[in-house]
Motif scaffolding. Structure first.
Motif, PDB file in Angstrom:
ATOM      1  N   GLY A   1       0.575  -1.139  -0.067  1.00  0.00           N
ATOM      2  CA  GLY A   1       0.061  -0.120  -0.008  1.00  0.00           C
ATOM      3  C   GLY A   1       0.755   1.247   0.081  1.00  0.00           C
ATOM      4  N   PHE A   2       0.248   2.357   0.212  1.00  0.00           N
ATOM      5  CA  PHE A   2       0.969   3.700   0.642  1.00  0.00           C
ATOM      6  C   PHE A   2       1.347   3.624   2.082  1.00  0.00           C
TER       7      PHE A   2
ATOM      8  N   GLN B   1       4.310   6.045  -4.688  1.00  0.00           N
ATOM      9  CA  GLN B   1       3.861   4.647  -5.084  1.00  0.00           C
ATOM     10  C   GLN B   1       3.263   3.869  -4.256  1.00  0.00           C
ATOM     11  N   TRP B   2       2.321   2.968  -4.850  1.00  0.00           N
ATOM     12  CA  TRP B   2       1.605   1.926  -4.202  1.00  0.00           C
ATOM     13  C   TRP B   2       2.436   0.503  -3.896  1.00  0.00           C
TER      14      TRP B   2
ATOM     15  N   ILE C   1      -4.363   5.251  -7.467  1.00  0.00           N
ATOM     16  CA  ILE C   1      -2.822   4.756  -7.583  1.00  0.00           C
ATOM     17  C   ILE C   1      -2.184   5.092  -8.753  1.00  0.00           C
ATOM     18  N   ASN C   2      -1.366   5.879  -9.074  1.00  0.00           N
ATOM     19  CA  ASN C   2      -0.687   6.305 -10.273  1.00  0.00           C
ATOM     20  C   ASN C   2       0.420   5.533 -10.452  1.00  0.00           C
ATOM     21  N   TYR C   3       1.313   5.179  -9.551  1.00  0.00           N
ATOM     22  CA  TYR C   3       2.445   4.443  -9.731  1.00  0.00           C
ATOM     23  C   TYR C   3       2.437   3.355  -8.850  1.00  0.00           C
TER      24      TYR C   3
ATOM     25  N   LEU D   1      14.548  -3.276   1.361  1.00  0.00           N
ATOM     26  CA  LEU D   1      15.104  -2.720   0.131  1.00  0.00           C
ATOM     27  C   LEU D   1      13.806  -2.160  -0.719  1.00  0.00           C
ATOM     28  N   ASP D   2      14.050  -0.939  -1.489  1.00  0.00           N
ATOM     29  CA  ASP D   2      12.618  -0.631  -2.012  1.00  0.00           C
ATOM     30  C   ASP D   2      13.236   0.589  -3.093  1.00  0.00           C
ATOM     31  N   LEU D   3      12.309   0.725  -3.951  1.00  0.00           N
ATOM     32  CA  LEU D   3      12.062   1.839  -4.910  1.00  0.00           C
ATOM     33  C   LEU D   3      11.152   2.849  -4.957  1.00  0.00           C
ATOM     34  N   ALA D   4      11.209   3.882  -4.075  1.00  0.00           N
ATOM     35  CA  ALA D   4      10.003   4.700  -3.790  1.00  0.00           C
ATOM     36  C   ALA D   4      10.097   5.878  -4.982  1.00  0.00           C
ATOM     37  N   ILE D   5       8.934   6.759  -5.078  1.00  0.00           N
ATOM     38  CA  ILE D   5       8.677   7.744  -6.053  1.00  0.00           C
ATOM     39  C   ILE D   5       8.140   8.770  -5.285  1.00  0.00           C
ATOM     40  N   GLY D   6       8.838   9.959  -5.780  1.00  0.00           N
ATOM     41  CA  GLY D   6       8.210  11.549  -5.263  1.00  0.00           C
ATOM     42  C   GLY D   6       8.133  11.473  -3.710  1.00  0.00           C
ATOM     43  N   GLY D   7       6.993  12.044  -3.369  1.00  0.00           N
ATOM     44  CA  GLY D   7       7.037  11.988  -1.822  1.00  0.00           C
ATOM     45  C   GLY D   7       7.987  13.307  -1.287  1.00  0.00           C
TER      46      GLY D   7
END
Length: 286
Positions: free
Chosen positions: A62-63, A70-71, A112-114, A255-261
Motif C-alpha cells: 500500500g501507501f 507509489q503503491w 494509484i498512479n505508480y 530494499l525499496d524503490l520509492a517515487i516522489g513524496g
C-alpha cells in the motif's frame, strides 16, 4: 561420430570449467573478509529465476510513508538472470483504501498512479552488529528514491533506529543514521555525496557496492570503499527514551524503490517502467 563425441566431451569440460570458475569467484567474494575476522552468516544471491525467497523476504503493502506516490505491491519484485529486480511502474487503478474527506494521505487519494515494491526481512532475518553489503545499480532519474536500509526490531520509529546504507534522491547519495531526539522527533546524523562528483550518468550505469560496518563502538557507511559516514554509538542513544539504545539490538533489512513524496522529487519526465537492480545482499559477522 568420434568427432561429435569429442566435441560433446569438450563442451562439457568447458561448461564445468566455467561453473567451477564462477563458484570459485563466489567463494572468494564470500571469504574476502576472513582476514578481518568476518564470516558470512547470511546472503541472498538472487540466482533463481523466480520470486524472491520467502524464507528471507516479505513485503510492505500500500501507501506507506513520506507521502510517496507509489503503491507497494509484491508483484513488482522478481529475480531474473542473477538479479533482484524492483520495478517501478506508472499505472492507474483505484485506491482500495480510499475514504472520502479523510485527513490521512494514504486514504484521501482516489487513485494509484505508480506501483513499486519494498522487500523486508522483518520477522524472518535480523542481526545485531556486522558487515552488511549490497551490490546494486540505481537509476538517477528525477523522482526516483531507491534505498537499502535497516530498522530496529524493537520500538517505534525513530526510537528503534534507522540506518540508510544507501539512499538516493535529487542527484545525491545519502548515508544516514537516526535515533530519537529529546522531542521524540528523529535525530539525524547524515552525510551526502553528489552524483556529479562521483561521475554522473556514467557512474550510475554501473553496479556499485554499498557497505555498513556496525559494531559496539560505531557505524560506518561506505560506497565502493569510500567512507561516507562514521558515527559513534555513544552519539546515537535515544534522547527521548533513555535506557533504550536503538543500535544495541537486532535490525532487519529493507530494499525499496520509492517515487516522489517528501524528498524524491517530481517524476513527471522520468521514463517508466524503471527499476532498481540488486546483485546480492550479504551479512558478515565476527
Amino acid at each position: 561420430m568420434r568427432n561429435r563425441l569429442q566435441y560433446s566431451f569438450y563442451l562439457l569440460l568447458t561448461l564445468a570449467s566455467s561453473s567451477c570458475a564462477l563458484n570459485k569467484a563466489q567463494d572468494f567474494s564470500r571469504s574476502k573478509y576472513l582476514n578481518e575476522g568476518y564470516h558470512l552468516v547470511w546472503a541472498d544471491e538472487f540466482n533463481e529465476n523466480s520470486l524472491p525467497d520467502p524464507k528471507n523476504w516479505t513485503y510492505e503493502k500500500g501507501f506507506v510513508r513520506n507521502n510517496e506516490l507509489q503503491w507497494y505491491q509484491p508483484e513488482n519484485a522478481y529475480c531474473k538472470n542473477g538479479l533482484l529486480i524492483i520495478k517501478a511502474k506508472q499505472e492507474q487503478k483505484p485506491n482500495p483504501d480510499f475514504i472520502l474527506d479523510s485527513k490521512d494521505w494514504r486514504k484521501n487519494r482516489t487513485d494509484i498512479n505508480y506501483t513499486s515494491a519494498c522487500l523486508i526481512t522483518k520477522g524472518l532475518q535480523s542481526w545485531q552488529y556486522g558487515r552488511f553489503e549490497m551490490r546494486g545499480k540505481i537509476d538517477i532519474s528525477a523522482g526516483l528514491w531507491p534505498a537499502f536500509w535497516t530498522l530496529g526490531i524493537e520500538g517505534d520509529w525513530p526510537a528503534n533506529g534507522e540506518i540508510d546504507i544507501m539512499e538516493y534522491y535529487q542527484q545525491k547519495l545519502l548515508a544516514n543514521i537516526a535515533s530519537s531526539g529529546k522531542n521524540g522527533k528523529p535525530k539525524w546524523f547524515s552525510q551526502t555525496k553528489s552524483i556529479t562528483g562521483l561521475g554522473g550518468k556514467a557512474w550510475a550505469e554501473k553496479f556499485h557496492i554499498w557497505r555498513m560496518d556496525w559494531d559496539s563502538h560505531s557505524i560506518s557507511l561506505y560506497v565502493d570503499d569510500l567512507l561516507l559516514n562514521k558515527t559513534p554509538l555513544a552519539d546515537l542513544d535515544n534522547d527521548h527514551q533513555k535506557g533504550t539504545h536503538p543500535f544495541k539490538q537486532k535490525h532487519y533489512i529493507l530494499l525499496d524503490l520509492a517515487i516522489g513524496g517528501m524528498n524524491g522529487g517530481d517524476p513527471l519526465n522520468t521514463k517508466f517502467p524503471n527499476q532498481f537492480e540488486v546483485d546480492y545482499v550479504r551479512v558478515y559477522q565476527k
